[in-house]
Scaffold this motif. Structure first.
Motif, PDB file in Angstrom:
ATOM      1  N   LEU A  38       0.830  -1.191   0.000  1.00 29.92           N
ATOM      2  CA  LEU A  38       0.000   0.000   0.000  1.00 29.92           C
ATOM      3  C   LEU A  38       0.870   1.248   0.000  1.00 29.92           C
ATOM      4  N   GLU A  39       0.599   2.146  -0.888  1.00 26.86           N
ATOM      5  CA  GLU A  39       1.290   3.440  -0.925  1.00 26.86           C
ATOM      6  C   GLU A  39       0.253   4.549  -1.058  1.00 26.86           C
ATOM      7  N   PRO A  40       0.497   5.685  -0.371  1.00 33.67           N
ATOM      8  CA  PRO A  40       1.545   5.931   0.632  1.00 33.67           C
ATOM      9  C   PRO A  40       1.190   5.277   1.971  1.00 33.67           C
ATOM     10  N   ASP A  41       2.156   5.250   2.878  1.00 31.89           N
ATOM     11  CA  ASP A  41       1.950   4.589   4.171  1.00 31.89           C
ATOM     12  C   ASP A  41       0.758   5.144   4.932  1.00 31.89           C
ATOM     13  N   GLU A  42       0.546   6.459   4.830  1.00 34.94           N
ATOM     14  CA  GLU A  42      -0.505   7.112   5.602  1.00 34.94           C
ATOM     15  C   GLU A  42      -1.904   6.594   5.246  1.00 34.94           C
ATOM     16  N   ALA A  43      -2.036   5.971   4.086  1.00 31.35           N
ATOM     17  CA  ALA A  43      -3.346   5.470   3.662  1.00 31.35           C
ATOM     18  C   ALA A  43      -3.860   4.370   4.582  1.00 31.35           C
ATOM     19  N   LEU A  44      -2.940   3.651   5.253  1.00 29.21           N
ATOM     20  CA  LEU A  44      -3.379   2.583   6.149  1.00 29.21           C
ATOM     21  C   LEU A  44      -4.189   3.153   7.310  1.00 29.21           C
ATOM     22  N   GLY A  45      -3.722   4.241   7.878  1.00 34.63           N
ATOM     23  CA  GLY A  45      -4.459   4.871   8.963  1.00 34.63           C
ATOM     24  C   GLY A  45      -5.806   5.398   8.520  1.00 34.63           C
ATOM     25  N   VAL A  46      -5.877   5.865   7.279  1.00 39.50           N
ATOM     26  CA  VAL A  46      -7.150   6.346   6.736  1.00 39.50           C
ATOM     27  C   VAL A  46      -8.145   5.201   6.638  1.00 39.50           C
ATOM     28  N   LEU A  47      -7.687   4.040   6.152  1.00 41.88           N
ATOM     29  CA  LEU A  47      -8.566   2.882   6.019  1.00 41.88           C
ATOM     30  C   LEU A  47      -9.114   2.454   7.381  1.00 41.88           C
ATOM     31  N   SER A  48      -8.251   2.417   8.387  1.00 49.95           N
ATOM     32  CA  SER A  48      -8.699   1.994   9.716  1.00 49.95           C
ATOM     33  C   SER A  48      -9.650   3.011  10.322  1.00 49.95           C
ATOM     34  N   GLY A  49      -9.295   4.289  10.233  1.00 50.03           N
ATOM     35  CA  GLY A  49     -10.102   5.330  10.856  1.00 50.03           C
ATOM     36  C   GLY A  49     -11.439   5.550  10.187  1.00 50.03           C
ATOM     37  N   ALA A  50     -11.503   5.252   8.883  1.00 47.50           N
ATOM     38  CA  ALA A  50     -12.743   5.507   8.139  1.00 47.50           C
ATOM     39  C   ALA A  50     -13.912   4.693   8.663  1.00 47.50           C
ATOM     40  N   LEU A  51     -13.618   3.538   9.230  1.00 44.12           N
ATOM     41  CA  LEU A  51     -14.696   2.634   9.637  1.00 44.12           C
ATOM     42  C   LEU A  51     -15.206   2.897  11.044  1.00 44.12           C
ATOM     43  N   ASP A  52     -14.546   3.765  11.782  1.00 48.44           N
ATOM     44  CA  ASP A  52     -14.982   4.069  13.139  1.00 48.44           C
ATOM     45  C   ASP A  52     -16.354   4.739  13.109  1.00 48.44           C
ATOM     46  N   GLY A  53     -17.315   4.151  13.827  1.00 42.76           N
ATOM     47  CA  GLY A  53     -18.657   4.710  13.894  1.00 42.76           C
ATOM     48  C   GLY A  53     -19.621   4.194  12.843  1.00 42.76           C
ATOM     49  N   VAL A  54     -19.139   3.330  11.951  1.00 41.62           N
ATOM     50  CA  VAL A  54     -20.014   2.758  10.928  1.00 41.62           C
ATOM     51  C   VAL A  54     -20.898   1.681  11.567  1.00 41.62           C
ATOM     52  N   PRO A  55     -22.178   1.609  11.230  1.00 39.11           N
ATOM     53  CA  PRO A  55     -23.041   0.562  11.797  1.00 39.11           C
ATOM     54  C   PRO A  55     -22.466  -0.835  11.550  1.00 39.11           C
ATOM     55  N   HIS A  56     -22.573  -1.688  12.564  1.00 37.25           N
ATOM     56  CA  HIS A  56     -21.956  -3.009  12.474  1.00 37.25           C
ATOM     57  C   HIS A  56     -22.596  -3.901  11.416  1.00 37.25           C
ATOM     58  N   ASP A  57     -23.837  -3.597  11.020  1.00 39.09           N
ATOM     59  CA  ASP A  57     -24.522  -4.426  10.042  1.00 39.09           C
ATOM     60  C   ASP A  57     -24.441  -3.842   8.632  1.00 39.09           C
ATOM     61  N   ALA A  58     -23.553  -2.883   8.414  1.00 39.94           N
ATOM     62  CA  ALA A  58     -23.385  -2.310   7.078  1.00 39.94           C
ATOM     63  C   ALA A  58     -22.938  -3.393   6.106  1.00 39.94           C
ATOM     64  N   ALA A  95      -9.132  12.223   2.041  1.00 39.97           N
ATOM     65  CA  ALA A  95      -7.787  12.403   2.599  1.00 39.97           C
ATOM     66  C   ALA A  95      -6.822  12.935   1.546  1.00 39.97           C
ATOM     67  N   LEU A  96      -6.992  12.475   0.323  1.00 40.47           N
ATOM     68  CA  LEU A  96      -6.141  12.961  -0.764  1.00 40.47           C
ATOM     69  C   LEU A  96      -6.461  14.419  -1.075  1.00 40.47           C
ATOM     70  N   ASP A  97      -7.736  14.774  -1.126  1.00 38.89           N
ATOM     71  CA  ASP A  97      -8.142  16.146  -1.418  1.00 38.89           C
ATOM     72  C   ASP A  97      -7.664  17.110  -0.338  1.00 38.89           C
ATOM     73  N   GLN A  98      -7.665  16.648   0.903  1.00 38.16           N
ATOM     74  CA  GLN A  98      -7.286  17.509   2.027  1.00 38.16           C
ATOM     75  C   GLN A  98      -5.783  17.536   2.262  1.00 38.16           C
TER      76      GLN A  98
END
Length: 358
Positions: A35-55, A71-74
């Motif tokens: 995965l590149e860049p490295d920072e994308a891993l944190g984005v993937l993990s953080g994106a799911l916080d708060g998502v309904p468990h049955d999504a 994240a790329l735009d910002q």
């Protein structure tokens, strides 16, 4: 909760998470992917916080893709995101597996059923019965091989009877016509001349898969079984199995409201092509996308490629399935047979059902 998903031909994706008040929390994505860049891993993990468990899978993929774009735009990640050996769908499936909503073959014990000859209408009814039994929690997944005595045409749930079958020719050849609950095309079947089996599994096994993906997934073991008897085969189109010499089999599916998936395959062993062509109305339009000029070329018998008796081929298939998955030999239960025979009377031998699409 811990879930893993191995991308076919790719890498392993691992997800660890917690659920708090129905929402995903503390999600951690890891694996042996690139995965590149490295920072994308944190984005993937953080994106799911708060998502309904049955999504569902599609919802999870949308959340992950949107988070990476934002994240790329910002400017929180620099440069385009490159994933190698996995994608956001693989992450979504790992999440679903962590939650127990997506399963693997290893999570299930499949009952193998190989009863003796039965009328074609009973076989069609048993497909419905075993699917409903799985939905009701009274039975787990099953693999059932068909045996029968009289020739039959089993048409798809949405096919026109008169467009598909020459009823006069069927009567002349003593061919029984039955409509099944799954879609797809007509199956011309003769005792001893084809190999037919039905697989009933929970929807969790094909969670997140398109219909096309699920056909290929549930037919994968069939390709291995064919290889065991010396036939090199691949999946073609949506639901066919073929060798370099031509088409071998067709498959069909039905997904019940309760979640059960019915998947069955009919494979030509040594079909009487002349009789088949006399009974089935196979038009030029249907053949046009097969690249053939005559319907007989669409059927490539397993017998000619294996030089083995049908019974030996069936046993090889059973042996391959047992070696590949966790199985138990079983029998049809009296209540299941009684329900099937009742459905024959009220549905599968009823002209109103058989000709429901005239």
């Amino acid at each position: 909760m811990h879930g893993e998903y191995k991308v076919p031909g790719g890498k392993l994706v691992v997800v660890d998470l917690e659920v708090d008040d129905g929402l995903l929390r503390d999600v951690s994505v890891s694996g042996d992917f690139f995965l590149e860049p490295d920072e994308a891993l944190g984005v993937l993990s953080g994106a799911l916080d708060g998502v309904p468990h049955d999504a569902g899978v599609s919802r999870l993929v949308t959340v992950l893709d949107d988070a990476l774009r934002l994240a790329l735009d910002q400017g929180r990640i620099l440069g385009p995101v490159v994933t190698v050996g996995f994608d956001t769908r693989a992450v979504a499936l790992a999440v679903r597996r962590a939650l127990g909503l997506s399963t693997t073959w290893a999570d299930h014990e499949i009952a193998v059923l190989h009863p003796g000859p039965m009328p074609p209408a009973v076989h069609a009814a048993l497909d419905q019965v075993l699917s409903e039994e799985l939905d009701a929690g009274r039975r787990g997944p099953t693999l059932r091989f068909w045996e029968w005595e009289e020739p039959a045409v089993v048409i798809g749930s949405f096919q026109s009877l008169r467009n598909e079958v020459d009823l006069e020719a069927a009567a002349r050849h003593g061919v029984t016509v039955v409509r099944r609950i799954s879609g797809g095309g007509a199956m011309f079947m003769e005792a001893g001349n084809c190999i037919t089996f039905s697989l009933v599994v929970p929807g969790s096994l094909v969670d997140g898969m398109s219909f096309e993906d699920s056909y290929a997934f549930l037919n994968q073991w069939v390709l291995g079984a064919l290889a065991d008897v010396g036939v090199t085969a691949t999946t073609t189109g949506l639901n066919d199995i073929a060798s370099p010499a031509g088409k071998l089999a067709g498959s069909a599916q039905k997904r019940l409201v309760g979640g059960a998936v019915l998947h069955h395959v009919t494979m030509a062993y040594d079909i009487d092509a002349d009789k088949m062509l006399d009974v089935l109305r196979i038009g030029r339009e249907k053949l046009s996308d097969k690249g053939t000029r005559s319907a007989s070329k669409r059927v490539d018998p397993v017998r000619s490629q294996t030089q083995l008796p049908r019974a030996q081929v069936v046993q090889a298939f059973l042996a391959h399935f047992r070696a590949r998955y966790r199985t138990v030999d079983d029998e049809l239960r009296p209540a299941e047979l009684a329900r099937a025979h009742a459905l024959v009377e009220t549905r599968f031998s009823d002209p109103a059902w058989t000709a429901r699409v005239p």
